[in-house]
Write a protein that holds these residues in place. Sequence first.
Motif, PDB file in Angstrom:
ATOM      1  N   THR A   1      42.512 -19.024 -58.033  1.00 27.98           N
ATOM      2  CA  THR A   1      42.755 -17.622 -58.378  1.00 27.98           C
ATOM      3  C   THR A   1      44.237 -17.367 -58.609  1.00 27.98           C
ATOM      4  OG1 THR A   1      40.821 -16.904 -57.108  1.00 27.98           O
ATOM      5  CG2 THR A   1      42.477 -15.233 -57.607  1.00 27.98           C
ATOM      6  N   ARG A   2      45.068 -17.931 -57.738  1.00 30.64           N
ATOM      7  CA  ARG A   2      46.515 -17.782 -57.925  1.00 30.64           C
ATOM      8  C   ARG A   2      46.943 -18.310 -59.290  1.00 30.64           C
ATOM      9  NH1 ARG A   2      46.979 -19.913 -52.713  1.00 30.64           N
ATOM     10  NH2 ARG A   2      47.798 -21.866 -53.535  1.00 30.64           N
ATOM     11  N   GLN A   3      46.403 -19.454 -59.672  1.00 36.34           N
ATOM     12  CA  GLN A   3      46.768 -20.039 -60.956  1.00 36.34           C
ATOM     13  C   GLN A   3      46.309 -19.171 -62.120  1.00 36.34           C
ATOM     14  OE1 GLN A   3      48.885 -22.675 -61.406  1.00 36.34           O
ATOM     15  NE2 GLN A   3      48.809 -21.810 -63.482  1.00 36.34           N
ATOM     16  N   GLU A   4      45.139 -18.565 -61.978  1.00 35.86           N
ATOM     17  CA  GLU A   4      44.655 -17.647 -63.017  1.00 35.86           C
ATOM     18  C   GLU A   4      45.619 -16.470 -63.183  1.00 35.86           C
ATOM     19  OE1 GLU A   4      39.788 -17.813 -63.196  1.00 35.86           O
ATOM     20  OE2 GLU A   4      40.725 -16.501 -61.720  1.00 35.86           O
ATOM     21  N   PHE A   5      46.083 -15.924 -62.066  1.00 36.73           N
ATOM     22  CA  PHE A   5      47.022 -14.804 -62.116  1.00 36.73           C
ATOM     23  C   PHE A   5      48.336 -15.234 -62.769  1.00 36.73           C
ATOM     24  CE2 PHE A   5      45.806 -11.053 -59.370  1.00 36.73           C
ATOM     25  CZ  PHE A   5      44.452 -11.344 -59.337  1.00 36.73           C
ATOM     26  N   LEU A   6      48.845 -16.389 -62.380  1.00 34.40           N
ATOM     27  CA  LEU A   6      50.111 -16.866 -62.929  1.00 34.40           C
ATOM     28  C   LEU A   6      49.997 -17.173 -64.415  1.00 34.40           C
ATOM     29  CD1 LEU A   6      51.243 -19.199 -59.998  1.00 34.40           C
ATOM     30  CD2 LEU A   6      52.249 -17.003 -60.641  1.00 34.40           C
TER      31      LEU A   6
ATOM     32  N   MET B   1      49.614 -11.940 -40.656  1.00 33.41           N
ATOM     33  CA  MET B   1      49.507 -11.094 -41.849  1.00 33.41           C
ATOM     34  C   MET B   1      50.733 -11.242 -42.743  1.00 33.41           C
ATOM     35  SD  MET B   1      48.198  -7.684 -39.871  1.00 33.41           S
ATOM     36  CE  MET B   1      46.639  -7.615 -39.003  1.00 33.41           C
ATOM     37  N   VAL B   2      51.890 -11.044 -42.123  1.00 34.17           N
ATOM     38  CA  VAL B   2      53.131 -11.141 -42.899  1.00 34.17           C
ATOM     39  C   VAL B   2      53.336 -12.570 -43.378  1.00 34.17           C
ATOM     40  CG1 VAL B   2      55.632 -10.869 -42.834  1.00 34.17           C
ATOM     41  CG2 VAL B   2      54.177  -9.198 -41.693  1.00 34.17           C
ATOM     42  N   GLY B   3      53.004 -13.532 -42.538  1.00 31.50           N
ATOM     43  CA  GLY B   3      53.143 -14.937 -42.920  1.00 31.50           C
ATOM     44  C   GLY B   3      52.307 -15.293 -44.134  1.00 31.50           C
ATOM     45  N   ASP B   4      51.081 -14.759 -44.187  1.00 32.53           N
ATOM     46  CA  ASP B   4      50.218 -15.012 -45.345  1.00 32.53           C
ATOM     47  C   ASP B   4      50.823 -14.434 -46.620  1.00 32.53           C
ATOM     48  OD1 ASP B   4      48.384 -16.362 -43.816  1.00 32.53           O
ATOM     49  OD2 ASP B   4      46.991 -14.682 -43.622  1.00 32.53           O
ATOM     50  N   CYS B   5      51.428 -13.254 -46.504  1.00 32.41           N
ATOM     51  CA  CYS B   5      52.065 -12.639 -47.677  1.00 32.41           C
ATOM     52  C   CYS B   5      53.269 -13.460 -48.125  1.00 32.41           C
ATOM     53  CB  CYS B   5      52.490 -11.204 -47.343  1.00 32.41           C
ATOM     54  SG  CYS B   5      53.275 -10.352 -48.724  1.00 32.41           S
ATOM     55  N   LEU B   6      54.106 -13.870 -47.194  1.00 34.55           N
ATOM     56  CA  LEU B   6      55.301 -14.642 -47.545  1.00 34.55           C
ATOM     57  C   LEU B   6      54.930 -15.998 -48.144  1.00 34.55           C
ATOM     58  CD1 LEU B   6      57.589 -13.881 -44.468  1.00 34.55           C
ATOM     59  CD2 LEU B   6      57.693 -12.873 -46.752  1.00 34.55           C
ATOM     60  N   ARG B   7      53.887 -16.609 -47.604  1.00 36.92           N
ATOM     61  CA  ARG B   7      53.418 -17.889 -48.153  1.00 36.92           C
ATOM     62  C   ARG B   7      52.930 -17.699 -49.587  1.00 36.92           C
ATOM     63  NH1 ARG B   7      49.838 -18.518 -44.773  1.00 36.92           N
ATOM     64  NH2 ARG B   7      51.261 -19.229 -43.150  1.00 36.92           N
ATOM     65  N   THR B   8      52.202 -16.618 -49.827  1.00 39.16           N
ATOM     66  CA  THR B   8      51.716 -16.332 -51.183  1.00 39.16           C
ATOM     67  C   THR B   8      52.887 -16.068 -52.127  1.00 39.16           C
ATOM     68  OG1 THR B   8      49.703 -15.368 -50.225  1.00 39.16           O
ATOM     69  CG2 THR B   8      50.142 -14.901 -52.538  1.00 39.16           C
ATOM     70  N   CYS B   9      53.918 -15.376 -51.631  1.00 35.39           N
ATOM     71  CA  CYS B   9      55.127 -15.166 -52.439  1.00 35.39           C
ATOM     72  C   CYS B   9      55.714 -16.504 -52.870  1.00 35.39           C
ATOM     73  CB  CYS B   9      56.170 -14.379 -51.640  1.00 35.39           C
ATOM     74  SG  CYS B   9      55.876 -12.607 -51.494  1.00 35.39           S
ATOM     75  N   GLN B  10      55.830 -17.428 -51.943  1.00 35.37           N
ATOM     76  CA  GLN B  10      56.369 -18.752 -52.263  1.00 35.37           C
ATOM     77  C   GLN B  10      55.510 -19.463 -53.302  1.00 35.37           C
ATOM     78  OE1 GLN B  10      56.582 -20.252 -48.104  1.00 35.37           O
ATOM     79  NE2 GLN B  10      58.686 -20.795 -48.598  1.00 35.37           N
ATOM     80  N   GLN B  11      54.201 -19.407 -53.101  1.00 37.03           N
ATOM     81  CA  GLN B  11      53.275 -20.105 -53.993  1.00 37.03           C
ATOM     82  C   GLN B  11      53.283 -19.525 -55.410  1.00 37.03           C
ATOM     83  OE1 GLN B  11      49.892 -19.414 -51.499  1.00 37.03           O
ATOM     84  NE2 GLN B  11      49.967 -21.431 -50.526  1.00 37.03           N
TER      85      GLN B  11
ATOM     86  N   ARG C   1      63.670 -15.152 -44.407  1.00 36.44           N
ATOM     87  CA  ARG C   1      64.812 -16.012 -44.768  1.00 36.44           C
ATOM     88  C   ARG C   1      64.349 -17.442 -45.007  1.00 36.44           C
ATOM     89  NH1 ARG C   1      69.283 -16.533 -40.284  1.00 36.44           N
ATOM     90  NH2 ARG C   1      67.573 -17.717 -39.352  1.00 36.44           N
ATOM     91  N   LYS C   2      63.469 -17.932 -44.143  1.00 32.80           N
ATOM     92  CA  LYS C   2      62.947 -19.288 -44.285  1.00 32.80           C
ATOM     93  C   LYS C   2      62.133 -19.431 -45.574  1.00 32.80           C
ATOM     94  CE  LYS C   2      60.421 -22.831 -41.704  1.00 32.80           C
ATOM     95  NZ  LYS C   2      59.688 -23.145 -40.444  1.00 32.80           N
ATOM     96  N   ALA C   3      61.424 -18.353 -45.949  1.00 33.22           N
ATOM     97  CA  ALA C   3      60.574 -18.381 -47.151  1.00 33.22           C
ATOM     98  C   ALA C   3      61.360 -18.108 -48.430  1.00 33.22           C
ATOM     99  CB  ALA C   3      59.443 -17.361 -47.006  1.00 33.22           C
ATOM    100  N   GLY C   4      62.602 -17.638 -48.293  1.00 36.50           N
ATOM    101  CA  GLY C   4      63.393 -17.296 -49.472  1.00 36.50           C
ATOM    102  C   GLY C   4      62.924 -16.012 -50.130  1.00 36.50           C
ATOM    103  N   VAL C   5      62.447 -15.072 -49.310  1.00 37.05           N
ATOM    104  CA  VAL C   5      61.887 -13.808 -49.797  1.00 37.05           C
ATOM    105  C   VAL C   5      62.596 -12.647 -49.109  1.00 37.05           C
ATOM    106  CG1 VAL C   5      59.780 -12.382 -49.901  1.00 37.05           C
ATOM    107  CG2 VAL C   5      59.633 -14.862 -50.214  1.00 37.05           C
ATOM    108  N   VAL C   6      62.750 -11.528 -49.810  1.00 40.30           N
ATOM    109  CA  VAL C   6      63.242 -10.289 -49.210  1.00 40.30           C
ATOM    110  C   VAL C   6      62.047  -9.393 -48.915  1.00 40.30           C
ATOM    111  CG1 VAL C   6      64.545  -8.160 -49.619  1.00 40.30           C
ATOM    112  CG2 VAL C   6      65.519 -10.361 -50.291  1.00 40.30           C
ATOM    113  N   VAL C   7      61.979  -8.883 -47.696  1.00 40.64           N
ATOM    114  CA  VAL C   7      60.934  -7.929 -47.330  1.00 40.64           C
ATOM    115  C   VAL C   7      61.519  -6.528 -47.415  1.00 40.64           C
ATOM    116  CG1 VAL C   7      59.435  -7.092 -45.478  1.00 40.64           C
ATOM    117  CG2 VAL C   7      59.702  -9.549 -45.852  1.00 40.64           C
TER     118      VAL C   7
END
Length: 298
Positions: free
Chosen positions: A86-91, A123-133, A171-177
């Motif tokens: 699904t992620r690949q379809e979106f991208l 919850m937040v971890g899942d979002c940050l992981r998805t951001c990275q992916q 910071r570890k994920a390279g994302v700004v919340v």
Amino acid sequence: MEQNRRDFLKVSALFGASLVLPNDLMAFAATNQRYKIAVIDLMILKRQKLSAFDLTKQIGADGLEVDMGGLGNRETFDSKLSDPATRQEFLSKAKELNIEICSLAMTGFYAQSFATRPTYHQMVGDCLRTCQQMGVKVAFLPLGIQGDLVKNPELRPAIVERLKVVGKMARKAGVVVGIETALNATEEVKLLKEIGSKNIQVYFNFSNPLKEGRDLINELKILGKKRICQIHCTDEDGVWLENNKRLNMYKVKEALDNMGWKGWLVIERSRDASLSPRAVKENFGANTAFMKKVFQEK
């Protein structure tokens, strides 16, 4: 005469090169703006639907804020994006239509408590992981009704401690919340200093100071360019942005220009009350066209 000839040849060469640029590069050049305009899949009634990209293109926006899905009483978000296919379809769809995913939104926290939910880390971890992916650099975290620090100041210690944890995760994920609070700008500056993380910034919402009678321009200046990661650039529903008497978008642009800020302006509401809530193309198309006129036309 020879100088003019050389200048002509240079211009001709550049023009000729532009004709053979790859489609992706040409498309990027067309949207390489200081300010880019996005809409939200949830608000255009396409929450986590692939067709949100087609609708965004029809509306005329440059990007899309994609929601992480419902929360309710689940341990984490009900997100289709946890599936690699699904992620690949979106991208792939985003690339095909040249629509950027500007941010991932945890809007489930509008109604749920960030301060007390036991699985907030997951919850937040899942979002940050998805951001990275998905290569997304901003995640939106509203503190919501239950996390209103004006009405519930006793929650501040718990929220600050949790946001310190989230800051390290981001910071570890390279994302700004980007957080949205009920506080005024001066208090938000204090909150950010207390949290102490460059990866926690403010996701500014125009409607918050406007509905409380505060000076929107002054709030932007107090926060400054380094504390604002993205902006929800609309007011409450009622009239389109171009007809809003309490929101002068040209003055907003002047203030942002003077601050040196640049980034995504994300259209959330400002729907015309005389139209059906399902008149998505009409409402968001009109607001997108107006925002592009103000912020992108020379």
